[in-house]
Design a protein around this motif. Structure first.
Motif, PDB file in Angstrom:
ATOM      1  N   LYS A  94       1.040  -0.988  -0.128  1.00  0.00           N
ATOM      2  CA  LYS A  94      -0.060  -0.055   0.068  1.00  0.00           C
ATOM      3  C   LYS A  94       0.965   1.015   0.107  1.00  0.00           C
ATOM      4  CE  LYS A  94      -3.863   2.177   2.758  1.00  0.00           C
ATOM      5  NZ  LYS A  94      -4.919   2.332   1.457  1.00  0.00           N
ATOM      6  N   GLN A  95       2.058   1.104   0.587  1.00  0.00           N
ATOM      7  CA  GLN A  95       2.909   2.383   0.774  1.00  0.00           C
ATOM      8  C   GLN A  95       3.627   2.686  -0.655  1.00  0.00           C
ATOM      9  OE1 GLN A  95       6.579   1.954   3.168  1.00  0.00           O
ATOM     10  NE2 GLN A  95       5.962   3.725   4.489  1.00  0.00           N
ATOM     11  N   ASP A  96       4.062   1.541  -0.896  1.00  0.00           N
ATOM     12  CA  ASP A  96       4.780   1.744  -2.218  1.00  0.00           C
ATOM     13  C   ASP A  96       4.074   2.117  -3.541  1.00  0.00           C
ATOM     14  OD1 ASP A  96       7.321   1.168  -1.137  1.00  0.00           O
ATOM     15  OD2 ASP A  96       7.410  -1.084  -1.579  1.00  0.00           O
ATOM     16  N   THR A  97       2.814   1.589  -3.618  1.00  0.00           N
ATOM     17  CA  THR A  97       1.862   1.915  -4.646  1.00  0.00           C
ATOM     18  C   THR A  97       1.113   3.127  -4.362  1.00  0.00           C
ATOM     19  OG1 THR A  97       0.159   0.682  -3.815  1.00  0.00           O
ATOM     20  CG2 THR A  97       1.623  -0.495  -5.373  1.00  0.00           C
ATOM     21  N   LYS A  98       1.021   3.695  -3.323  1.00  0.00           N
ATOM     22  CA  LYS A  98       0.486   4.866  -3.030  1.00  0.00           C
ATOM     23  C   LYS A  98      -1.059   4.643  -3.297  1.00  0.00           C
ATOM     24  CE  LYS A  98       4.365   8.121  -3.354  1.00  0.00           C
ATOM     25  NZ  LYS A  98       5.362   6.907  -3.271  1.00  0.00           N
ATOM     26  N   THR A  99      -1.736   3.562  -3.050  1.00  0.00           N
ATOM     27  CA  THR A  99      -3.044   3.283  -3.673  1.00  0.00           C
ATOM     28  C   THR A  99      -4.166   3.648  -2.323  1.00  0.00           C
ATOM     29  OG1 THR A  99      -4.791   1.380  -4.218  1.00  0.00           O
ATOM     30  CG2 THR A  99      -2.770   1.053  -2.585  1.00  0.00           C
ATOM     31  N   PRO A 100      -5.290   4.287  -2.570  1.00  0.00           N
ATOM     32  CA  PRO A 100      -6.188   4.503  -1.565  1.00  0.00           C
ATOM     33  C   PRO A 100      -6.930   3.417  -1.258  1.00  0.00           C
ATOM     34  CG  PRO A 100      -7.058   5.066  -3.967  1.00  0.00           C
ATOM     35  CD  PRO A 100      -5.679   4.640  -4.234  1.00  0.00           C
ATOM     36  N   HIS A 101      -6.965   2.083  -2.251  1.00  0.00           N
ATOM     37  CA  HIS A 101      -7.551   0.852  -1.693  1.00  0.00           C
ATOM     38  C   HIS A 101      -7.095   0.328  -0.403  1.00  0.00           C
ATOM     39  CE1 HIS A 101      -9.125   0.591  -5.519  1.00  0.00           C
ATOM     40  NE2 HIS A 101      -8.230   0.691  -6.175  1.00  0.00           N
ATOM     41  N   SER A 102      -8.126  -0.044   0.389  1.00  0.00           N
ATOM     42  CA  SER A 102      -7.637  -0.781   1.857  1.00  0.00           C
ATOM     43  C   SER A 102      -6.757  -2.131   1.932  1.00  0.00           C
ATOM     44  CB  SER A 102      -9.216  -1.159   2.450  1.00  0.00           C
ATOM     45  OG  SER A 102      -9.656  -2.381   1.859  1.00  0.00           O
ATOM     46  N   LEU A 103      -6.115  -2.271   3.047  1.00  0.00           N
ATOM     47  CA  LEU A 103      -5.498  -3.574   3.206  1.00  0.00           C
ATOM     48  C   LEU A 103      -6.133  -4.667   2.723  1.00  0.00           C
ATOM     49  CD1 LEU A 103      -3.313  -2.825   6.327  1.00  0.00           C
ATOM     50  CD2 LEU A 103      -2.608  -2.268   3.865  1.00  0.00           C
ATOM     51  N   LEU A 104      -7.625  -4.841   3.235  1.00  0.00           N
ATOM     52  CA  LEU A 104      -8.303  -5.842   3.047  1.00  0.00           C
ATOM     53  C   LEU A 104      -8.767  -5.936   1.366  1.00  0.00           C
ATOM     54  CD1 LEU A 104      -9.891  -8.096   4.405  1.00  0.00           C
ATOM     55  CD2 LEU A 104     -11.796  -6.661   4.451  1.00  0.00           C
ATOM     56  N   GLN A 105      -8.681  -5.161   0.772  1.00  0.00           N
ATOM     57  CA  GLN A 105      -8.980  -5.237  -0.662  1.00  0.00           C
ATOM     58  C   GLN A 105      -7.800  -5.681  -1.576  1.00  0.00           C
ATOM     59  OE1 GLN A 105     -12.267  -4.425  -2.631  1.00  0.00           O
ATOM     60  NE2 GLN A 105     -10.771  -6.001  -3.457  1.00  0.00           N
ATOM     61  N   LEU A 106      -6.523  -5.322  -1.115  1.00  0.00           N
ATOM     62  CA  LEU A 106      -5.312  -5.674  -1.437  1.00  0.00           C
ATOM     63  C   LEU A 106      -5.087  -7.295  -1.364  1.00  0.00           C
ATOM     64  CD1 LEU A 106      -2.876  -2.735  -0.711  1.00  0.00           C
ATOM     65  CD2 LEU A 106      -4.013  -2.906  -2.319  1.00  0.00           C
ATOM     66  N   SER A 107      -5.483  -7.583  -0.132  1.00  0.00           N
ATOM     67  CA  SER A 107      -5.332  -9.114   0.354  1.00  0.00           C
ATOM     68  C   SER A 107      -6.244  -9.647  -0.667  1.00  0.00           C
ATOM     69  CB  SER A 107      -5.617  -9.128   1.657  1.00  0.00           C
ATOM     70  OG  SER A 107      -5.678 -10.489   2.016  1.00  0.00           O
ATOM     71  N   ARG A 108      -7.530  -9.453  -0.733  1.00  0.00           N
ATOM     72  CA  ARG A 108      -8.591  -9.964  -1.573  1.00  0.00           C
ATOM     73  C   ARG A 108      -7.778 -10.138  -3.006  1.00  0.00           C
ATOM     74  NH1 ARG A 108     -13.591  -6.570   0.642  1.00  0.00           N
ATOM     75  NH2 ARG A 108     -13.949  -8.104   2.274  1.00  0.00           N
ATOM     76  N   TRP A 109      -7.507  -9.236  -3.664  1.00  0.00           N
ATOM     77  CA  TRP A 109      -6.955  -9.219  -5.129  1.00  0.00           C
ATOM     78  C   TRP A 109      -5.840 -10.073  -5.045  1.00  0.00           C
ATOM     79  CZ3 TRP A 109      -7.417  -3.332  -5.634  1.00  0.00           C
ATOM     80  CH2 TRP A 109      -8.677  -2.802  -5.908  1.00  0.00           C
ATOM     81  N   LEU A 110      -4.871 -10.242  -4.241  1.00  0.00           N
ATOM     82  CA  LEU A 110      -3.810 -11.014  -4.014  1.00  0.00           C
ATOM     83  C   LEU A 110      -4.324 -12.341  -4.071  1.00  0.00           C
ATOM     84  CD1 LEU A 110      -0.737 -11.354  -3.741  1.00  0.00           C
ATOM     85  CD2 LEU A 110      -1.041 -11.198  -1.339  1.00  0.00           C
ATOM     86  N   ASN A 111      -5.363 -12.810  -2.974  1.00  0.00           N
ATOM     87  CA  ASN A 111      -5.746 -14.111  -3.343  1.00  0.00           C
ATOM     88  C   ASN A 111      -6.360 -14.652  -4.614  1.00  0.00           C
ATOM     89  OD1 ASN A 111      -5.714 -15.505  -0.823  1.00  0.00           O
ATOM     90  ND2 ASN A 111      -7.037 -13.911   0.185  1.00  0.00           N
ATOM     91  N   VAL A 112      -6.813 -13.742  -5.478  1.00  0.00           N
ATOM     92  CA  VAL A 112      -7.198 -14.217  -6.681  1.00  0.00           C
ATOM     93  C   VAL A 112      -6.313 -14.166  -7.624  1.00  0.00           C
ATOM     94  CG1 VAL A 112      -8.802 -13.402  -8.726  1.00  0.00           C
ATOM     95  CG2 VAL A 112      -9.628 -13.178  -6.154  1.00  0.00           C
ATOM     96  N   LEU A 113      -5.360 -13.499  -7.882  1.00  0.00           N
ATOM     97  CA  LEU A 113      -4.340 -13.233  -8.606  1.00  0.00           C
ATOM     98  C   LEU A 113      -2.840 -13.750  -8.094  1.00  0.00           C
ATOM     99  CD1 LEU A 113      -4.868  -9.582  -9.668  1.00  0.00           C
ATOM    100  CD2 LEU A 113      -5.742 -11.504 -10.996  1.00  0.00           C
ATOM    101  N   LEU A 114      -2.953 -14.690  -7.172  1.00  0.00           N
ATOM    102  CA  LEU A 114      -1.661 -15.130  -6.654  1.00  0.00           C
ATOM    103  C   LEU A 114      -0.624 -15.713  -7.606  1.00  0.00           C
ATOM    104  CD1 LEU A 114      -1.073 -15.385  -3.569  1.00  0.00           C
ATOM    105  CD2 LEU A 114      -1.607 -17.980  -3.973  1.00  0.00           C
ATOM    106  N   TRP A 115      -1.066 -16.494  -8.381  1.00  0.00           N
ATOM    107  CA  TRP A 115       0.001 -16.936  -9.324  1.00  0.00           C
ATOM    108  C   TRP A 115       0.031 -16.431 -10.791  1.00  0.00           C
ATOM    109  CZ3 TRP A 115       2.943 -18.854  -5.881  1.00  0.00           C
ATOM    110  CH2 TRP A 115       2.733 -19.480  -4.844  1.00  0.00           C
ATOM    111  N   LYS A 116      -0.577 -15.369 -10.863  1.00  0.00           N
ATOM    112  CA  LYS A 116      -0.473 -14.463 -11.965  1.00  0.00           C
ATOM    113  C   LYS A 116       0.764 -13.788 -11.913  1.00  0.00           C
ATOM    114  CE  LYS A 116      -4.486 -15.850 -14.100  1.00  0.00           C
ATOM    115  NZ  LYS A 116      -4.679 -16.342 -15.520  1.00  0.00           N
ATOM    116  N   PRO A 117       1.265 -12.999 -13.315  1.00  0.00           N
ATOM    117  CA  PRO A 117       2.461 -12.379 -13.179  1.00  0.00           C
ATOM    118  C   PRO A 117       2.086 -10.967 -12.130  1.00  0.00           C
ATOM    119  CG  PRO A 117       2.057 -12.908 -15.069  1.00  0.00           C
ATOM    120  CD  PRO A 117       1.010 -13.690 -14.470  1.00  0.00           C
TER     121      PRO A 117
END
Length: 382
Positions: free
Chosen positions: A334-357
């Motif tokens: 979140k710090q490096d990307t300067k995104t307004p999205h929540s940590l929970l949302q970042l985690s959800r997307w990571l779960n879905v895209l885990l093994w994608k580039p």
């Protein structure tokens, strides 16, 4: 962040851990001496993956190796729950604690522009209840067991905090026993509740140039010395120089006592060794500690630190450190990307895209929130 688009999203997320410092520390401690398969690096990847997916137990973690992508990441095709159990009991918690502290230090170092917020540290603890029959080493009452996580939190945003230092003790340990390890830096104001009231420590802080703001206990003996003027329109109703303690147990130094109210109108009696701040500034410092309640709620809801994969003290401590490491890794993204999205949302997307580039995950993170989701977020926070 790394621009290698062939890196998986999972690999991108955990990359800040696996530095030369980490591998050197493993070599120095001989943590992986004679280990051929389940190295500490592989163990940490498996259990961070389990944190991310909230796995129920060791068998579920072992089943994660059915994924070919995860096999490629780890370098082996299968693992047994008994092997995971032995490794979880064998890894030195101090190694994981060091990883957590290095990540937290990296994050906090980038927030020096917060001004007064940067100079406030919040001290608090939370108790995790355990089954006495299973965790006898953590007994603290006749019928209960538990551990206590003692935290020092720093602001990493106007209303966001990050644990930068922590200790883990059995729940029966009094909060005051951890003050020496949590409170040690000059030029910082430490804010804590009345569970940490210790007149001897308060004298020591005053002599060492360490500032604090806390609440007094209801039965505190107070001797007024001097009253200060209260600004017009202030929420403060009293501002005095005082001595605290009885004749048998009295602080050597004089302190400042402020009477104010919290956001719900409840009376607060604060004590501090700050004489160079306005009464309203001191009141605001104490009210800022309530952000820790939001952090504790998030931590217990979204980190797996209430149910454990092992019953030994090492297994429990390791899981808590890994949970805090997982939190820090999300904050770093979140710090490096300067995104307004929540940590929970970042985690959800990571779960879905885990093994994608990793570019898939980063592109999604950089996409601005829709008006609809922004409105929903405001509604949820109000």
């Amino acid at each position: 962040m790394d621009k290698d688009t062939l890196f998986s999203s999972f690999g991108k997320w955990i990359a800040p851990i696996f530095t030369k410092t980490f591998t050197d520390r493993i070599a120095e401690t001989r943590q992986d001496a004679y280990v051929k398969k389940l190295t500490t690096t592989a163990y940490l990847k498996l259990f961070l993956h389990a944190q991310l997916h909230q796995r129920e137990g060791l068998r579920s973690i072992a089943d994660d190796l059915l994924s070919q992508a995860f096999q490629h990441e780890l370098g082996f095709e299968s693992i047994s729950s008994s092997q995971l159990c032995r490794k979880n009991n064998g890894v030195d918690p101090e190694l994981l604690r060091h990883v957590f502290e290095q990540l937290a230090k990296k994050i906090v170092s980038k927030y020096t522009a917060l001004g007064d917020r940067h100079a406030i540290k919040i001290i608090d603890s939370t108790t995790v209840s355990l089954c006495l029959q299973t965790y006898k080493w953590a007994q603290f009452r006749k019928t209960k067991a538990g551990i206590k996580l003692h935290l020092r939190l720093a602001f990493v945003g106007e209303d966001d905090v990050l644990p930068e230092f922590a200790t883990i003790t059995p729940a029966k340990k009094n909060d005051r026993t951890q003050m020496d390890s949590l409170i040690d830096e000059e030029g910082v104001t430490y804010v804590f509740d009345r569970g940490y009231v210790d007149y001897k420590a308060f004298d020591s802080y005053s002599e060492r140039g360490i500032h604090f703001v806390t609440r007094l206990k209801n039965n505190a003996v107070i001797e007024p010395i001097e009253s200060f003027e209260i600004p017009t329109g202030s929420l403060v109703t009293m501002d005095e120089r005082v001595r605290i303690g009885s004749s048998q147990k009295r602080a050597k130094h004089e302190f400042r006592m402020i009477e104010t109210s919290d956001s719900e109108g409840n009376q607060l009696i604060l004590v501090t060794n700050h004489f160079d701040r306005t009464s309203d500034e001191i009141s605001a410092m104490y009210r800022s500690r309530w952000v820790i309640e939001t952090f504790f709620k998030w931590m217990k809801q979204h980190l797996r630190i209430k149910r454990f994969y092992g019953t030994s003290d090492r297994a429990v401590h390791n899981q808590i450190w890994i949970g805090l490491i997982a939190f820090c890794l999300l904050v770093l993204v979140k710090q490096d990307t300067k995104t307004p999205h929540s940590l929970l949302q970042l985690s959800r997307w990571l779960n879905v895209l885990l093994w994608k580039p990793s570019e898939h995950w980063l592109n999604r993170i950089h996409r601005p929130p829709s008006r609809k989701s922004t409105g929903r977020k405001r509604s949820e926070s109000s």
